[in-house]
Scaffold this active site. Sequence first.
Site, short mmCIF file in Angstrom:
data_model
loop_
_atom_site.label_atom_id
_atom_site.label_comp_id
_atom_site.label_asym_id
_atom_site.label_seq_id
_atom_site.Cartn_x
_atom_site.Cartn_y
_atom_site.Cartn_z
N SER A 150 0.84 -1.20 0.00
CA SER A 150 0.00 0.00 0.00
C SER A 150 0.87 1.25 0.00
O SER A 150 1.98 1.25 0.55
CB SER A 150 -0.90 0.01 1.24
OG SER A 150 -1.55 1.25 1.40
N TYR A 173 -1.35 0.13 10.13
CA TYR A 173 -1.50 -0.36 8.76
C TYR A 173 -0.27 0.04 7.92
O TYR A 173 0.30 -0.79 7.21
CB TYR A 173 -2.77 0.21 8.13
CG TYR A 173 -2.98 -0.23 6.70
CD1 TYR A 173 -3.26 -1.56 6.40
CD2 TYR A 173 -2.90 0.67 5.65
CE1 TYR A 173 -3.44 -1.98 5.09
CE2 TYR A 173 -3.10 0.28 4.34
CZ TYR A 173 -3.37 -1.05 4.07
OH TYR A 173 -3.54 -1.45 2.77
#
Length: 261
Positions: A150, A173
Site C-alpha cells: 500500500s 497499517y
Amino acid sequence: MSGLCEGRTALVTGASRGLGKAIAQRLAAEGATVIITARTLEPDERYVGSLRETAEEIKAAGGSAIAIPCDLSQDSERERFFAAAVAQVGSPDILVNNAAVTFLRTLEKFPERRARLMLEMHVIAPMHLIRLAVPSMRERGGGWILNLTSVAARLPVGPPFSTFDATAGFGLYGTVKAALDRLTGSFAAELHPDRIAVNAAAPSNPVATPGAGTLDLAKEETEEIDLIVETALALCTADPATTTGRIVHTQSFLRELGRQV
C-alpha cells in the site's frame, strides 16, 4: 489472452473477492492453474464473494482453479493448506500474497490482539508462504513472488504533518505494509541467484473493492481494479534476473512500461 502463464501454477491468497479474485482470474485467463484461498469457501450472505464463486467464474471462462479454504492467521493452517495445494496440483511457480486483515485505529484505541493479528497476516503469513514455496521454485530454476502492499507504507512527511490525517488510524497499517516492503527487498536480494523474483505492488489510489468499502477507503479519488491486475501480471511474468526487488505503484509502473493508464 496471450498465454503468458501457460503451464504454470499460481497460488493467490485472499481470492474470494476484490484484488485477489481479479488477479486470480487474470492469471487463469493467461493459462495458469490457479490455487485460491481465503476463509470463505461457500457463499455467505454476510460477505461479498466466496472461493466457490471465484473458482466457478474462472472455470466458466475456460480456466483452471482449485479452491482450498484456510485461516492464514494460523501457522498450522498455512502448513495444512500448502500441503493440500501441493498434493492436488503441485508447488506454485507464482505466489501472490494478497490476503489481509485491516483495522484502522489510533494508538490509544488499538487492542493488542488486533495489532498482533495484523502483523501475522501482513508480515508473518507472507514470509511463511514464501518459505514454503521457495524450495520447489529453486529446484525448477525460478519463480515469481508478489506481495500486495500500500502507498500507506510511505513515511508521513513533517513536521508539521499537514498532509497526514492523524485521526484516521493508519499508523499500524502503514507499519505492517512498510515491513512487507522491507521483507520484499531483502528476500529479492537473497533469492536473486535462484532466479526467484520478489516484488511488491500497490494501487496508486484506493480501488473500490468490498474491503475498501467496509473501511470507507474508496470514497474520494479511486482507480480501476484493472490497473493492479495488469501490474500484477507484468510482475508475475517478467524476467526474474532483471525485475525483482521492486516496490511499485500501479500508475507510475504502467507508464514506465509504456501502457495506457
